[in-house]
Design a protein around this motif. Sequence first.
Motif, PDB file in Angstrom:
ATOM      1  N   GLY A 187      46.094  86.022  64.778  1.00 20.55           N
ATOM      2  CA  GLY A 187      44.938  86.828  65.179  1.00 20.55           C
ATOM      3  C   GLY A 187      43.944  86.990  63.936  1.00 20.55           C
ATOM      4  N   GLU A 188      44.176  86.178  62.719  1.00 23.09           N
ATOM      5  CA  GLU A 188      43.213  86.401  61.474  1.00 23.09           C
ATOM      6  C   GLU A 188      42.065  85.483  61.873  1.00 23.09           C
ATOM      7  OE1 GLU A 188      44.098  85.645  56.817  1.00 23.09           O
ATOM      8  OE2 GLU A 188      44.879  84.415  58.382  1.00 23.09           O
ATOM      9  N   ALA A 189      40.931  86.140  61.245  1.00 18.51           N
ATOM     10  CA  ALA A 189      39.830  85.296  61.099  1.00 18.51           C
ATOM     11  C   ALA A 189      39.745  84.676  59.859  1.00 18.51           C
ATOM     12  CB  ALA A 189      38.415  86.240  61.291  1.00 18.51           C
ATOM     13  N   LEU A 190      39.340  83.389  59.815  1.00 20.36           N
ATOM     14  CA  LEU A 190      39.296  82.695  58.523  1.00 20.36           C
ATOM     15  C   LEU A 190      37.920  81.697  58.485  1.00 20.36           C
ATOM     16  CD1 LEU A 190      41.738  79.933  57.999  1.00 20.36           C
ATOM     17  CD2 LEU A 190      42.101  81.530  60.228  1.00 20.36           C
ATOM     18  N   ASP A 191      37.508  81.238  57.283  1.00 17.22           N
ATOM     19  CA  ASP A 191      36.648  80.164  57.174  1.00 17.22           C
ATOM     20  C   ASP A 191      37.160  78.875  57.363  1.00 17.22           C
ATOM     21  OD1 ASP A 191      34.322  82.157  56.723  1.00 17.22           O
ATOM     22  OD2 ASP A 191      35.032  82.239  54.601  1.00 17.22           O
ATOM     23  N   ILE A 192      36.464  78.127  58.002  1.00 18.46           N
ATOM     24  CA  ILE A 192      37.291  76.900  58.061  1.00 18.46           C
ATOM     25  C   ILE A 192      36.153  75.473  58.134  1.00 18.46           C
ATOM     26  CG2 ILE A 192      39.008  77.562  59.503  1.00 18.46           C
ATOM     27  CD1 ILE A 192      37.524  76.392  61.970  1.00 18.46           C
ATOM     28  N   ASP A 193      36.710  74.412  57.796  1.00 19.65           N
ATOM     29  CA  ASP A 193      36.064  73.205  57.735  1.00 19.65           C
ATOM     30  C   ASP A 193      36.246  72.582  58.869  1.00 19.65           C
ATOM     31  OD1 ASP A 193      34.480  73.027  55.451  1.00 19.65           O
ATOM     32  OD2 ASP A 193      36.265  72.254  54.322  1.00 19.65           O
ATOM     33  N   SER A 194      35.315  72.055  59.849  1.00 18.24           N
ATOM     34  CA  SER A 194      35.680  71.567  61.221  1.00 18.24           C
ATOM     35  C   SER A 194      34.752  70.461  61.236  1.00 18.24           C
ATOM     36  CB  SER A 194      35.174  72.399  62.171  1.00 18.24           C
ATOM     37  OG  SER A 194      33.830  72.613  62.447  1.00 18.24           O
ATOM     38  N   PHE A 220      42.305  82.326  64.910  1.00 16.07           N
ATOM     39  CA  PHE A 220      43.619  81.615  65.492  1.00 16.07           C
ATOM     40  C   PHE A 220      44.614  82.461  65.963  1.00 16.07           C
ATOM     41  CE2 PHE A 220      41.565  78.638  62.471  1.00 16.07           C
ATOM     42  CZ  PHE A 220      42.008  77.447  62.920  1.00 16.07           C
ATOM     43  N   THR A 221      44.938  82.294  67.337  1.00 18.23           N
ATOM     44  CA  THR A 221      45.910  83.276  67.978  1.00 18.23           C
ATOM     45  C   THR A 221      46.945  82.321  68.704  1.00 18.23           C
ATOM     46  OG1 THR A 221      44.507  83.392  70.006  1.00 18.23           O
ATOM     47  CG2 THR A 221      44.603  85.042  68.683  1.00 18.23           C
ATOM     48  N   VAL A 222      48.243  82.828  68.575  1.00 21.72           N
ATOM     49  CA  VAL A 222      49.352  82.019  69.209  1.00 21.72           C
ATOM     50  C   VAL A 222      49.699  82.876  70.415  1.00 21.72           C
ATOM     51  CG1 VAL A 222      51.872  81.295  68.815  1.00 21.72           C
ATOM     52  CG2 VAL A 222      50.287  81.390  66.745  1.00 21.72           C
ATOM     53  N   GLU A 223      49.630  82.203  71.468  1.00 24.55           N
ATOM     54  CA  GLU A 223      49.872  82.841  72.801  1.00 24.55           C
ATOM     55  C   GLU A 223      50.825  82.122  73.658  1.00 24.55           C
ATOM     56  OE1 GLU A 223      46.358  84.000  74.911  1.00 24.55           O
ATOM     57  OE2 GLU A 223      45.580  85.336  73.000  1.00 24.55           O
ATOM     58  N   GLY A 224      52.160  82.599  73.935  1.00 32.13           N
ATOM     59  CA  GLY A 224      53.024  81.479  74.868  1.00 32.13           C
ATOM     60  C   GLY A 224      53.158  80.221  74.253  1.00 32.13           C
ATOM     61  N   ILE A 252      47.992  77.516  70.700  1.00 32.33           N
ATOM     62  CA  ILE A 252      47.428  77.914  69.651  1.00 32.33           C
ATOM     63  C   ILE A 252      45.890  77.922  70.185  1.00 32.33           C
ATOM     64  CG2 ILE A 252      46.878  77.776  67.304  1.00 32.33           C
ATOM     65  CD1 ILE A 252      49.616  76.581  66.953  1.00 32.33           C
ATOM     66  N   ILE A 253      45.300  79.011  69.899  1.00 32.42           N
ATOM     67  CA  ILE A 253      43.816  79.264  70.453  1.00 32.42           C
ATOM     68  C   ILE A 253      43.088  79.512  69.370  1.00 32.42           C
ATOM     69  CG2 ILE A 253      42.382  80.585  71.789  1.00 32.42           C
ATOM     70  CD1 ILE A 253      44.658  81.117  73.782  1.00 32.42           C
ATOM     71  N   GLN A 254      41.917  78.816  69.249  1.00 32.56           N
ATOM     72  CA  GLN A 254      40.988  78.755  68.273  1.00 32.56           C
ATOM     73  C   GLN A 254      39.634  79.188  68.541  1.00 32.56           C
ATOM     74  OE1 GLN A 254      41.034  75.146  65.646  1.00 32.56           O
ATOM     75  NE2 GLN A 254      38.873  75.463  65.002  1.00 32.56           N
ATOM     76  N   THR A 255      39.163  80.534  68.355  1.00 36.65           N
ATOM     77  CA  THR A 255      38.087  81.112  69.012  1.00 36.65           C
ATOM     78  C   THR A 255      36.999  81.067  67.854  1.00 36.65           C
ATOM     79  OG1 THR A 255      39.396  82.325  70.376  1.00 36.65           O
ATOM     80  CG2 THR A 255      37.108  83.116  70.067  1.00 36.65           C
ATOM     81  N   PRO A 256      35.855  80.507  67.987  1.00 35.62           N
ATOM     82  CA  PRO A 256      34.870  80.469  66.861  1.00 35.62           C
ATOM     83  C   PRO A 256      34.104  81.905  66.893  1.00 35.62           C
ATOM     84  CG  PRO A 256      34.017  79.694  69.079  1.00 35.62           C
ATOM     85  CD  PRO A 256      35.377  79.810  69.326  1.00 35.62           C
ATOM     86  N   GLU A 257      33.729  82.210  65.706  1.00 35.00           N
ATOM     87  CA  GLU A 257      33.053  83.363  65.490  1.00 35.00           C
ATOM     88  C   GLU A 257      31.715  83.281  66.326  1.00 35.00           C
ATOM     89  OE1 GLU A 257      31.976  85.747  61.439  1.00 35.00           O
ATOM     90  OE2 GLU A 257      30.830  83.808  61.614  1.00 35.00           O
ATOM     91  N   ASP A 258      30.995  82.251  66.416  1.00 33.65           N
ATOM     92  CA  ASP A 258      29.944  82.209  67.035  1.00 33.65           C
ATOM     93  C   ASP A 258      30.161  81.797  68.498  1.00 33.65           C
ATOM     94  OD1 ASP A 258      27.482  81.467  68.569  1.00 33.65           O
ATOM     95  OD2 ASP A 258      26.794  80.142  67.258  1.00 33.65           O
ATOM     96  N   GLN A 259      30.421  83.013  69.323  1.00 32.14           N
ATOM     97  CA  GLN A 259      31.049  82.698  70.609  1.00 32.14           C
ATOM     98  C   GLN A 259      30.082  81.983  71.816  1.00 32.14           C
ATOM     99  OE1 GLN A 259      33.571  85.978  72.011  1.00 32.14           O
ATOM    100  NE2 GLN A 259      34.606  86.300  70.062  1.00 32.14           N
TER     101      GLN A 259
END
Length: 132
Positions: free
Chosen positions: A67-74, A83-87, A90-97
């Motif tokens: 559930g934490e937002a972080l700066d990443i290189d992509s 990043f969230t862990v669900e079932g 692992i889901i990675q949701t961008p800040e710019d949705q």
Amino acid sequence: MVQFVGTYKHEKDENLEEVFAKMGMNFLIRKMAASSKPTVEVSQDGDKWTIKTIMSIRTLEWTFTNGEALDIDSPGGKTKAVFTVEGDKIIQTPEDQESGVYIERIFNDEGMVQTMLHKSSGTKAMRAFKRS
């Protein structure tokens, strides 16, 4: 529960270069990234998770708490994601949705399937990995 921790070897891609193009990647970098056959390592230390993608041209590594937002290189450059862990994912949701790329890593006993969605264009890609 599915085991996330492990090493995953690249097997195949679908539509990857098209998503990279929608992300605005430079032609040469896009070609190199799309032709890479990365190894992905997932590890966990308490509530900290690490995803390391090892390619011949560079290594991307992200350490996060659920559930934490972080700066990443992509592959598309520097950005921010949650990043969230669900079932079994692992889901990675961008800040710019609106124009960012959503990434779902779905794990099973055989490996991992990574799906990517470039939100604003609706362009999707898939990378499959086998557990090693």
